[in-house]
Design a protein around this motif. Structure first.
Motif, short mmCIF file in Angstrom:
data_model
loop_
_atom_site.label_atom_id
_atom_site.label_comp_id
_atom_site.label_asym_id
_atom_site.label_seq_id
_atom_site.Cartn_x
_atom_site.Cartn_y
_atom_site.Cartn_z
N UNK A 3 0.88 -1.16 0.00
CA UNK A 3 0.00 0.00 0.00
C UNK A 3 0.92 1.22 0.00
N UNK A 4 1.02 1.89 -1.13
CA UNK A 4 1.99 2.96 -1.30
C UNK A 4 1.40 4.33 -0.94
N UNK A 5 2.12 5.06 -0.08
CA UNK A 5 1.80 6.45 0.18
C UNK A 5 2.72 7.31 -0.68
N UNK A 6 2.14 7.93 -1.68
CA UNK A 6 2.92 8.76 -2.59
C UNK A 6 2.97 10.21 -2.09
N UNK A 7 1.86 10.68 -1.55
CA UNK A 7 1.73 12.01 -0.96
C UNK A 7 0.46 12.01 -0.15
N UNK A 8 0.25 13.05 0.64
CA UNK A 8 -1.00 13.14 1.40
C UNK A 8 -2.18 13.12 0.43
N UNK B 252 -1.48 4.39 -3.76
CA UNK B 252 -1.55 3.40 -4.83
C UNK B 252 -1.47 1.98 -4.25
N UNK B 253 -1.99 1.05 -5.01
CA UNK B 253 -1.80 -0.38 -4.77
C UNK B 253 -0.63 -0.78 -5.67
N UNK C 121 -8.88 -0.49 -10.97
CA UNK C 121 -9.25 -0.40 -9.56
C UNK C 121 -10.74 -0.74 -9.42
N UNK C 122 -11.08 -1.81 -8.70
CA UNK C 122 -12.48 -2.21 -8.56
C UNK C 122 -13.22 -1.38 -7.53
N UNK D 18 -11.98 -0.49 -3.42
CA UNK D 18 -10.61 -0.05 -3.65
C UNK D 18 -10.53 1.37 -4.20
N UNK D 19 -11.58 1.84 -4.88
CA UNK D 19 -11.53 3.20 -5.40
C UNK D 19 -11.46 4.24 -4.29
N UNK D 20 -11.90 3.90 -3.11
CA UNK D 20 -11.80 4.80 -1.96
C UNK D 20 -10.33 4.99 -1.56
N UNK D 21 -9.52 3.94 -1.75
CA UNK D 21 -8.16 3.95 -1.25
C UNK D 21 -7.10 4.23 -2.31
N UNK D 22 -7.30 3.72 -3.52
CA UNK D 22 -6.21 3.69 -4.49
C UNK D 22 -6.47 4.58 -5.70
N UNK D 23 -5.47 5.38 -6.05
CA UNK D 23 -5.46 6.09 -7.31
C UNK D 23 -5.01 5.13 -8.40
#
Length: 296
Positions: A91-96, A100-101, A121-122, A129-134
């Motif tokens: 689970x990648x934190x790219x910025x606030x 990304x997954x 992204x389902x 997952x759309x809530x969490x991942x760009x």
């Protein structure tokens, strides 16, 4: 580079709330695989913890980490110690506000060889997952390693023939799918089996259509819904490897933790593509409509 490659995929439970417990399980599997001769090792999707996308909860963003970061550092040290290539899923934190997954590849010298951000992204009941991942922005680019060019795709990507094809066209030697997929416990047995068989069949089709080995690595176990709205997800395991004609090379059960090893012969892809030259006969002059959402 030899045409032969010994690959391992680690089917494990990931339901412990403590990431250290799940990472330790992954590391035990990695060490076992290396001791048995594997030079490439694949882990399941988001293997550091429970599949948190069953609910929408802003506190879950605290689980994300940068890449490179603490987990890639730990996996890189083990990769260098054992002289193996590791494919992990984080689970990648790219910025606030930007997450990304992401699948990462640790080279056998411990360096970060590359990463792939999940493109499809389902957003389904239990899979929010759309809530969490760009959606990923790195495209479908194989990652070059000492064991070959790895076409890495993640879970929901596995339903899309376009993704597999683009990885193949970019020179991937094999397709790898870290996965977290399972059953709704309320579905009857026949529906559950139809879903599992569809999941296997579509990926075997990617192997056949592209003349490449395909390896899918799933988690196991019943993980409750933290919100209590459903009975959770029973992840169906069934991790498998197939050759370039869709032939089974190895398959795990639906409920057991397993470290499976398989020998991949890259020369087989060359041989199969010579007798089934699908890439040669593609009508690239007639496929423009594939870039449209729908043909009205």
């Amino acid at each position: 580079m030899s045409s032969k490659l010994t690959l391992a995929f680690i089917q494990q439970a990931c339901g412990d709330p403590d990431p250290r417990v799940n990472l330790d399980a992954s590391l035990r599997g990695i060490r076992e695989a290396a001791a048995r001769g594997a030079s490439l090792i694949l882990l399941p999707e988001l293997h550091l913890g429970p599949y948190f996308c069953q609910t929408e909860d802003t506190q879950r963003f605290d689980l994300a980490e940068p890449i490179p970061g603490p987990t890639t550092d730990k996996l890189g040290k083990v990769a260098a110690e054992l002289g193996v290539v590791i494919v992990a899923s984080l689970f990648e934190r790219r910025a606030a506000g930007l997450y990304h997954n992401t699948a990462v590849v640790l080279e056998s010298d411990g360096c970060l060889a590359g990463k792939y951000r999940k493109m499809h992204i389902p957003d389904d009941p239990g899979y929010y997952e759309k809530f969490y991942f760009t959606p990923g922005d790195l495209g479908f680019a194989p990652i070059a390693t000492s064991v070959g060019k790895l076409g890495i795709l993640v879970c929901w990507d596995q339903w899309y023939p376009e993704a597999a094809r683009l990885m193949a066209l970019a020179g991937a030697d094999l397709l790898l799918y870290p996965t977290a997929i399972g059953w709704n416990p309320d579905d009857d047995g026949e529906e559950q089996e139809r879903q599992r068989n569809a999941w296997i069949t579509v990926q075997r089709g990617h192997a056949v259509a592209n003349g490449l080995p395909v390896i899918a690595c799933n988690r196991i176990g019943l993980e409750p819904d933290p919100g209590g709205q459903t009975r959770g997800i029973r992840f169906w395991g069934s991790s498998f490897a197939v050759g370039p004609q869709g032939e089974y090379l190895a398959q795990a059960g639906v409920a057991d933790e397993q470290v499976l090893l398989v020998e991949i012969d890259r020369q087989r892809s060359e041989d199969v593509r010579r007798i089934w030259p699908f890439l040669r006969d593609r009508r690239i002059d007639a496929y423009a409509a594939l870039t449209r959402r729908f043909i009205d």
